[in-house]
Design a protein around this motif. Structure first.
Motif, PDB file in Angstrom:
ATOM      1  N   ALA A 266       1.078  -1.512   0.139  1.00 53.96           N
ATOM      2  CA  ALA A 266       0.494   0.040  -0.174  1.00 53.96           C
ATOM      3  C   ALA A 266       0.959   1.289  -0.257  1.00 53.96           C
ATOM      4  N   LYS A 267       2.336   1.086   0.062  1.00 56.53           N
ATOM      5  CA  LYS A 267       2.860   2.099   0.669  1.00 56.53           C
ATOM      6  C   LYS A 267       4.000   2.288  -0.009  1.00 56.53           C
ATOM      7  N   ARG A 268       3.763   1.594  -1.400  1.00 56.24           N
ATOM      8  CA  ARG A 268       4.885   2.226  -2.278  1.00 56.24           C
ATOM      9  C   ARG A 268       3.742   1.528  -3.548  1.00 56.24           C
ATOM     10  N   THR A 269       4.174   2.207  -5.397  1.00 58.19           N
ATOM     11  CA  THR A 269       3.306   2.110  -6.364  1.00 58.19           C
ATOM     12  C   THR A 269       3.534   0.670  -6.560  1.00 58.19           C
ATOM     13  N   VAL A 270       2.351   0.395  -6.718  1.00 58.19           N
ATOM     14  CA  VAL A 270       2.553  -1.437  -6.789  1.00 58.19           C
ATOM     15  C   VAL A 270       2.882  -2.012  -8.278  1.00 58.19           C
ATOM     16  N   ILE A 271       2.805  -1.270  -9.365  1.00 55.15           N
ATOM     17  CA  ILE A 271       3.818  -1.575 -10.226  1.00 55.15           C
ATOM     18  C   ILE A 271       4.897  -2.191 -10.659  1.00 55.15           C
ATOM     19  N   THR A 272       5.773  -0.901  -9.289  1.00 56.62           N
ATOM     20  CA  THR A 272       7.562  -0.596  -9.496  1.00 56.62           C
ATOM     21  C   THR A 272       7.792  -1.782  -8.232  1.00 56.62           C
ATOM     22  N   SER A 273       6.792  -2.353  -7.354  1.00 53.83           N
ATOM     23  CA  SER A 273       7.120  -2.653  -6.033  1.00 53.83           C
ATOM     24  C   SER A 273       6.151  -4.435  -6.496  1.00 53.83           C
ATOM     25  N   TRP A 274       6.515  -4.777  -7.360  1.00 50.56           N
ATOM     26  CA  TRP A 274       6.435  -5.852  -7.992  1.00 50.56           C
ATOM     27  C   TRP A 274       7.069  -7.360  -7.207  1.00 50.56           C
TER      28      TRP A 274
ATOM     29  N   GLN B  98       7.509  -6.501  -4.117  1.00 51.84           N
ATOM     30  CA  GLN B  98       5.680  -6.767  -2.840  1.00 51.84           C
ATOM     31  C   GLN B  98       4.763  -7.686  -2.804  1.00 51.84           C
ATOM     32  N   LEU B  99       4.826  -7.131  -3.784  1.00 52.03           N
ATOM     33  CA  LEU B  99       3.411  -7.649  -4.374  1.00 52.03           C
ATOM     34  C   LEU B  99       3.198  -9.311  -4.363  1.00 52.03           C
ATOM     35  N   LEU B 100       3.725 -10.391  -4.742  1.00 53.43           N
ATOM     36  CA  LEU B 100       4.221 -11.044  -5.061  1.00 53.43           C
ATOM     37  C   LEU B 100       4.002 -12.381  -3.914  1.00 53.43           C
ATOM     38  N   ALA B 101       5.166 -11.291  -2.759  1.00 50.71           N
ATOM     39  CA  ALA B 101       5.084 -12.096  -1.542  1.00 50.71           C
ATOM     40  C   ALA B 101       4.336 -11.981  -0.949  1.00 50.71           C
ATOM     41  N   TYR B 102       3.147 -10.785  -0.844  1.00 49.90           N
ATOM     42  CA  TYR B 102       2.184 -10.129  -0.082  1.00 49.90           C
ATOM     43  C   TYR B 102       1.048 -11.560  -1.100  1.00 49.90           C
ATOM     44  N   VAL B 103       0.383 -11.358  -2.590  1.00 47.58           N
ATOM     45  CA  VAL B 103      -0.295 -12.334  -2.807  1.00 47.58           C
ATOM     46  C   VAL B 103      -0.190 -13.824  -2.269  1.00 47.58           C
ATOM     47  N   LYS B 104       1.353 -14.042  -2.103  1.00 43.89           N
ATOM     48  CA  LYS B 104       1.930 -15.660  -2.008  1.00 43.89           C
ATOM     49  C   LYS B 104       1.632 -15.702  -0.336  1.00 43.89           C
ATOM     50  N   VAL B 105       1.704 -14.834   0.261  1.00 45.68           N
ATOM     51  CA  VAL B 105       1.376 -15.175   1.940  1.00 45.68           C
ATOM     52  C   VAL B 105       0.027 -15.363   2.419  1.00 45.68           C
ATOM     53  N   ALA B 106      -0.666 -14.600   1.738  1.00 42.73           N
ATOM     54  CA  ALA B 106      -2.380 -14.002   1.725  1.00 42.73           C
ATOM     55  C   ALA B 106      -2.811 -15.707   1.374  1.00 42.73           C
ATOM     56  N   LEU B 107      -2.364 -16.719  -0.371  1.00 36.47           N
ATOM     57  CA  LEU B 107      -3.158 -17.354  -1.146  1.00 36.47           C
ATOM     58  C   LEU B 107      -2.657 -18.298  -1.097  1.00 36.47           C
ATOM     59  N   ALA B 108      -1.285 -18.801  -1.044  1.00 35.30           N
ATOM     60  CA  ALA B 108      -1.054 -20.081  -1.541  1.00 35.30           C
ATOM     61  C   ALA B 108      -0.769 -21.356  -0.798  1.00 35.30           C
ATOM     62  N   HIS B 109      -1.499 -21.093   0.648  1.00 34.08           N
ATOM     63  CA  HIS B 109      -2.250 -21.994   1.308  1.00 34.08           C
ATOM     64  C   HIS B 109      -3.365 -22.591   1.261  1.00 34.08           C
ATOM     65  N   GLU B 110      -4.267 -21.613   0.765  1.00 29.00           N
ATOM     66  CA  GLU B 110      -5.520 -21.667   0.842  1.00 29.00           C
ATOM     67  C   GLU B 110      -6.889 -23.071   0.709  1.00 29.00           C
ATOM     68  N   PRO B 111      -7.057 -23.556   1.399  1.00 31.37           N
ATOM     69  CA  PRO B 111      -8.318 -24.784   0.914  1.00 31.37           C
ATOM     70  C   PRO B 111      -9.153 -24.407   0.236  1.00 31.37           C
ATOM     71  N   ARG B 112      -9.853 -23.237  -0.528  1.00 32.21           N
ATOM     72  CA  ARG B 112     -10.751 -22.674  -1.595  1.00 32.21           C
ATOM     73  C   ARG B 112     -10.158 -21.993  -1.750  1.00 32.21           C
ATOM     74  N   GLU B 113     -10.340 -22.323  -3.080  1.00 33.60           N
ATOM     75  CA  GLU B 113     -10.654 -20.719  -4.205  1.00 33.60           C
ATOM     76  C   GLU B 113     -10.815 -19.997  -3.433  1.00 33.60           C
ATOM     77  N   GLN B 114     -10.623 -18.681  -3.930  1.00 30.99           N
ATOM     78  CA  GLN B 114     -10.610 -17.211  -3.471  1.00 30.99           C
ATOM     79  C   GLN B 114     -10.755 -16.369  -4.845  1.00 30.99           C
ATOM     80  N   PHE B 115     -11.279 -15.370  -5.391  1.00 31.38           N
ATOM     81  CA  PHE B 115     -11.495 -14.582  -6.278  1.00 31.38           C
ATOM     82  C   PHE B 115     -11.105 -13.182  -5.785  1.00 31.38           C
ATOM     83  N   ARG B 116     -10.068 -12.207  -5.798  1.00 27.29           N
ATOM     84  CA  ARG B 116      -9.151 -10.964  -5.465  1.00 27.29           C
ATOM     85  C   ARG B 116      -9.027 -10.399  -6.528  1.00 27.29           C
ATOM     86  N   VAL B 117      -9.678  -9.006  -5.633  1.00 30.09           N
ATOM     87  CA  VAL B 117      -9.162  -8.150  -6.892  1.00 30.09           C
ATOM     88  C   VAL B 117      -8.256  -6.801  -5.639  1.00 30.09           C
ATOM     89  N   LEU B 118      -7.520  -6.146  -6.823  1.00 32.10           N
ATOM     90  CA  LEU B 118      -6.244  -5.135  -6.130  1.00 32.10           C
ATOM     91  C   LEU B 118      -6.850  -4.339  -7.151  1.00 32.10           C
TER      92      LEU B 118
END
Length: 247
Positions: A121-129, A131-151
């Motif tokens: 949130a504190k950086r421009t997302v496109i130039t902080s790729w 950090q973005l990938l690390a965040y989505v991996k922590v948030a979703l990589a081990h979820e037991p059900r499918e989630q659809f999220r939008v940034l």
């Protein structure tokens, strides 16, 4: 000496020997202090996952040996990330994990998510790729059900909101392009990044993923909203539609 007197003398002697002989030390006595010292001297980052987990469990379980529990948790879930991503109910299937321990582990997970969200949130997302990938991996990589999220992003590509648009089953999370666009308009978003997970672990986009993305892109184009990417998250990595030439 009479028989009763002899027995009394032997009993007294046995008590003296017992008092003079130090009690055997339990294996875990002193282990906490040694582990804390190693962390202080060598750095917490040098500890293996099970010892890092031990240090955390010291706070949840003030007494006793927590090494077997730390190892049992990692064995059950396979990794520290998967362990933290597990639900309270799943955590409690491990012997020794009560409500307090399960809650403490989920607190750690959500604290990690919030730190990751701040870095995005504190950086421009496109130039902080990264950090973005690390965040989505922590948030979703081990979820037991499918989630659809939008940034949802503003004109500077900074994060306005990260919202779950739908929860699904182990292999499907239905999403409606009009709902994504309606929410983008409500937030005055200029762009979006689509994110969903594959509980199977393989992030390879399916034909249904490709078709759904095409529909969202078409709906967004009519409203002059950019779809920067669609990320599919699995335990085996993150697939980018843009990098794969699908967007």
């Amino acid at each position: 000496m009479s028989e009763p007197g002899l027995q009394e003398d032997l009993s007294a002697q046995a008590e003296l020997w017992a008092a003079a002989t130090p009690a055997p030390r339990a294996h875990h006595l002193g282990h906490r202090e040694r582990l804390r010292s190693r962390a202080a001297v060598g750095g917490i980052e040098a500890l293996p996952d099970y010892e890092l987990l031990e240090l955390y469990l010291f706070r949840s379980i003030p007494r006793g040996d927590v090494k077997p529990l730390a190892k049992a948790l990692l064995t059950r879930f396979g990794s520290l990330a998967a362990l933290l991503g597990a639900s309270v109910a799943e955590l409690r299937t491990v012997k020794g994990v009560g409500e307090a321990v399960a809650l403490d582990l989920k607190l750690l997970h959500h604290a990690t998510l919030r730190v990751g969200r701040e870095s995005v949130a504190k950086r421009t997302v496109i130039t902080s790729w990264s950090q973005l990938l690390a965040y989505v991996k922590v948030a979703l990589a081990h979820e037991p059900r499918e989630q659809f999220r939008v940034l949802f992003l503003d004109k500077k590509n900074q994060l306005i909101a990260d919202e779950t648009m739908n929860h699904g089953t182990v292999d499907h999370a239905p999403v409606y392009p009009r709902e994504v666009m309606r929410r983008a308009l409500e937030l005055s978003a200029s762009a979006v990044i689509l994110v969903h997970n594959h509980p199977s672990g393989d992030p390879t986009p399916s034909s249904a993923d490709v078709e759904m993305t095409r529909q969202i892109v078409e709906a967004a184009r009519a409203l002059r909203i950019s779809v920067h990417d669609h990320l599919v998250v699995g335990r085996d990595g993150v697939a980018s539609f843009k990098a794969l030439g699908l967007l």
